[in-house]
Scaffold this motif. Structure first.
Motif, PDB file in Angstrom:
ATOM      1  N   SER A  99       8.313  10.227 -17.859  1.00  0.00           N
ATOM      2  CA  SER A  99       9.682  10.719 -17.653  1.00  0.00           C
ATOM      3  C   SER A  99      10.543   9.738 -16.852  1.00  0.00           C
ATOM      4  O   SER A  99      11.710  10.028 -16.586  1.00  0.00           O
ATOM      5  CB  SER A  99       9.640  12.065 -16.917  1.00  0.00           C
ATOM      6  N   LEU A 100       9.977   8.586 -16.479  1.00  0.00           N
ATOM      7  CA  LEU A 100      10.693   7.671 -15.580  1.00  0.00           C
ATOM      8  C   LEU A 100      11.310   6.480 -16.297  1.00  0.00           C
ATOM      9  O   LEU A 100      11.979   5.658 -15.668  1.00  0.00           O
ATOM     10  CB  LEU A 100       9.732   7.155 -14.496  1.00  0.00           C
ATOM     11  N   GLY A 101      11.079   6.371 -17.604  1.00  0.00           N
ATOM     12  CA  GLY A 101      11.633   5.231 -18.330  1.00  0.00           C
ATOM     13  C   GLY A 101      10.921   3.931 -18.022  1.00  0.00           C
ATOM     14  O   GLY A 101      11.497   2.854 -18.202  1.00  0.00           O
ATOM     15  N   LEU A 102       9.655   4.024 -17.580  1.00  0.00           N
ATOM     16  CA  LEU A 102       8.853   2.833 -17.306  1.00  0.00           C
ATOM     17  C   LEU A 102       7.828   2.646 -18.418  1.00  0.00           C
ATOM     18  O   LEU A 102       7.106   3.584 -18.768  1.00  0.00           O
ATOM     19  CB  LEU A 102       8.124   2.974 -15.962  1.00  0.00           C
ATOM     20  N   THR A 103       7.749   1.445 -18.958  1.00  0.00           N
ATOM     21  CA  THR A 103       6.742   1.139 -19.967  1.00  0.00           C
ATOM     22  C   THR A 103       5.431   0.807 -19.278  1.00  0.00           C
ATOM     23  O   THR A 103       5.398   0.028 -18.318  1.00  0.00           O
ATOM     24  CB  THR A 103       7.180  -0.064 -20.821  1.00  0.00           C
ATOM     25  N   VAL A 104       4.348   1.407 -19.736  1.00  0.00           N
ATOM     26  CA  VAL A 104       3.034   1.143 -19.139  1.00  0.00           C
ATOM     27  C   VAL A 104       2.265   0.194 -20.058  1.00  0.00           C
ATOM     28  O   VAL A 104       2.062   0.488 -21.244  1.00  0.00           O
ATOM     29  CB  VAL A 104       2.247   2.452 -18.927  1.00  0.00           C
ATOM     30  N   HIS A 105       1.864  -0.940 -19.503  1.00  0.00           N
ATOM     31  CA  HIS A 105       1.114  -1.942 -20.257  1.00  0.00           C
ATOM     32  C   HIS A 105      -0.358  -1.878 -19.844  1.00  0.00           C
ATOM     33  O   HIS A 105      -0.676  -2.007 -18.658  1.00  0.00           O
ATOM     34  CB  HIS A 105       1.661  -3.342 -19.979  1.00  0.00           C
ATOM     35  N   THR A 106      -1.232  -1.663 -20.813  1.00  0.00           N
ATOM     36  CA  THR A 106      -2.674  -1.600 -20.557  1.00  0.00           C
ATOM     37  C   THR A 106      -3.370  -2.606 -21.481  1.00  0.00           C
ATOM     38  O   THR A 106      -3.952  -2.228 -22.501  1.00  0.00           O
ATOM     39  CB  THR A 106      -3.213  -0.182 -20.800  1.00  0.00           C
ATOM     40  N   LEU A 126       0.867  -1.172   0.000  1.00  0.00           N
ATOM     41  CA  LEU A 126       0.000   0.000   0.000  1.00  0.00           C
ATOM     42  C   LEU A 126       0.904   1.222   0.000  1.00  0.00           C
ATOM     43  O   LEU A 126       1.715   1.396   0.911  1.00  0.00           O
ATOM     44  CB  LEU A 126      -0.898   0.003   1.235  1.00  0.00           C
ATOM     45  N   VAL A 127       0.812   2.042  -1.023  1.00  0.00           N
ATOM     46  CA  VAL A 127       1.690   3.206  -1.184  1.00  0.00           C
ATOM     47  C   VAL A 127       0.852   4.469  -1.019  1.00  0.00           C
ATOM     48  O   VAL A 127      -0.080   4.714  -1.788  1.00  0.00           O
ATOM     49  CB  VAL A 127       2.374   3.194  -2.567  1.00  0.00           C
ATOM     50  N   ALA A 158       6.599   8.255  -6.067  1.00  0.00           N
ATOM     51  CA  ALA A 158       6.328   6.885  -5.629  1.00  0.00           C
ATOM     52  C   ALA A 158       6.744   5.885  -6.696  1.00  0.00           C
ATOM     53  O   ALA A 158       7.358   4.849  -6.395  1.00  0.00           O
ATOM     54  CB  ALA A 158       4.843   6.730  -5.301  1.00  0.00           C
ATOM     55  N   LEU A 159       6.429   6.170  -7.934  1.00  0.00           N
ATOM     56  CA  LEU A 159       6.796   5.265  -9.029  1.00  0.00           C
ATOM     57  C   LEU A 159       8.313   5.190  -9.200  1.00  0.00           C
ATOM     58  O   LEU A 159       8.856   4.116  -9.469  1.00  0.00           O
ATOM     59  CB  LEU A 159       6.122   5.720 -10.323  1.00  0.00           C
ATOM     60  N   ALA A 160       8.990   6.318  -9.027  1.00  0.00           N
ATOM     61  CA  ALA A 160      10.453   6.315  -9.127  1.00  0.00           C
ATOM     62  C   ALA A 160      11.057   5.453  -8.026  1.00  0.00           C
ATOM     63  O   ALA A 160      12.004   4.682  -8.263  1.00  0.00           O
ATOM     64  CB  ALA A 160      10.985   7.744  -9.047  1.00  0.00           C
ATOM     65  N   ALA A 161      10.498   5.537  -6.824  1.00  0.00           N
ATOM     66  CA  ALA A 161      10.993   4.723  -5.708  1.00  0.00           C
ATOM     67  C   ALA A 161      10.722   3.239  -5.944  1.00  0.00           C
ATOM     68  O   ALA A 161      11.562   2.379  -5.664  1.00  0.00           O
ATOM     69  CB  ALA A 161      10.349   5.185  -4.405  1.00  0.00           C
ATOM     70  N   LEU A 162       9.533   2.943  -6.464  1.00  0.00           N
ATOM     71  CA  LEU A 162       9.192   1.548  -6.760  1.00  0.00           C
ATOM     72  C   LEU A 162      10.084   0.980  -7.861  1.00  0.00           C
ATOM     73  O   LEU A 162      10.497  -0.186  -7.803  1.00  0.00           O
ATOM     74  CB  LEU A 162       7.721   1.447  -7.175  1.00  0.00           C
ATOM     75  N   LYS A 163      10.401   1.809  -8.852  1.00  0.00           N
ATOM     76  CA  LYS A 163      11.282   1.373  -9.937  1.00  0.00           C
ATOM     77  C   LYS A 163      12.627   0.935  -9.384  1.00  0.00           C
ATOM     78  O   LYS A 163      13.161  -0.118  -9.760  1.00  0.00           O
ATOM     79  CB  LYS A 163      11.466   2.503 -10.958  1.00  0.00           C
ATOM     80  N   GLU A 164      13.147   1.725  -8.451  1.00  0.00           N
ATOM     81  CA  GLU A 164      14.448   1.401  -7.867  1.00  0.00           C
ATOM     82  C   GLU A 164      14.346   0.182  -6.943  1.00  0.00           C
ATOM     83  O   GLU A 164      15.196  -0.723  -6.980  1.00  0.00           O
ATOM     84  CB  GLU A 164      14.981   2.609  -7.088  1.00  0.00           C
TER      85      GLU A 164
END
Length: 218
Positions: free
Chosen positions: A110-117, A62-63, A76-82
């Motif tokens: 801007s985080l270099g994360l691919t989003v899959h939908t 839970l974030v 939060a997403l940047a922290a999760l990525k790391e």
């Protein structure tokens, strides 16, 4: 194999997205639920979400997101990525809400994360049929009573319920998958569950225009 997190609500769309992600060869390393401070999960009680994660043998986080929410999500997403060494994020989003751009896609840009939908803009009837074909068991946990009567709360989304729902959606012009908030669901079984969950003792509660399942304290 790409490492991804799945944004987990506990509903049918998240469960379908999990199935699609695994079929596509992604390694789902964790289920993530974003929430504001001191949240009240009317449609998806946190106790049930944690039971789902345990049944799926996946970590759940839970974030908490603080305002301003765009920056809060990005941090939060940047922290999760790391933390999880991520390549991407999977969501069960089906369509834009109120015509707005996809929130998570914008936050990840801007985080270099691919989003899959994987469910994005698929025909609603096909999505609901796919849910049944996969053996996903879901119950209506919350409805907007301006669209659906309170008596819909608690109904299992079986073939009969889906037929009734599709007919109402066609007649009244709402989204048969509930993508605009018409209803929410709670998954109790599906691919990967070690054992089905039970809803236990619940009652139907009301808050403003919402009717929802409330777990008895006993």
């Amino acid at each position: 194999m790409s490492r991804v997190i799945l944004l987990w609500s506990g509903g049918k769309d998240a469960m379908q997205a999990l199935c699609h992600a695994r079929e596509a060869g992604h390694q789902v390393v964790a289920l993530i639920t974003f929430a504001p401070p001191a949240p009240r999960f009317l449609a998806h009680p946190l106790s049930q979400v944690r039971r789902q994660a345990a049944a799926l043998a996946l970590p759940h986080q839970l974030v908490t997101i603080e305002a301003p929410f765009d920056l809060g999500y990005e941090r939060a997403l940047a922290a999760l990525k790391e933390e999880w060494q991520l390549d991407g994020v999977v969501t069960g989003d089906i369509d834009s809400v109120g015509g707005a751009p996809n929130w998570i896609r914008e936050r990840c840009r801007s985080l270099g994360l691919t989003v899959h939908t994987p469910l994005w803009q698929q025909p609603r009837e096909a999505l609901l049929a796919d849910m049944l074909a996969r053996g996903i068991v879901a119950h209506l946990s919350c409805v907007d009573t301006r669209v659906l009567a309170p008596e819909w709360v608690g109904r299992r989304l079986d073939a009969g319920t889906l037929s009734d729902l599709q007919q109402l959606a066609d007649r009244d012009g709402f989204d048969a998958c509930g993508e605009q908030g018409e209803y929410h669901t709670m998954v109790t079984d599906g691919p990967g569950f070690t054992a089905p969950l039970t809803l236990g003792h619940w009652q139907v509660a009301r808050q403003e225009h919402l009717a929802y399942l409330l777990e008895d304290e006993e």
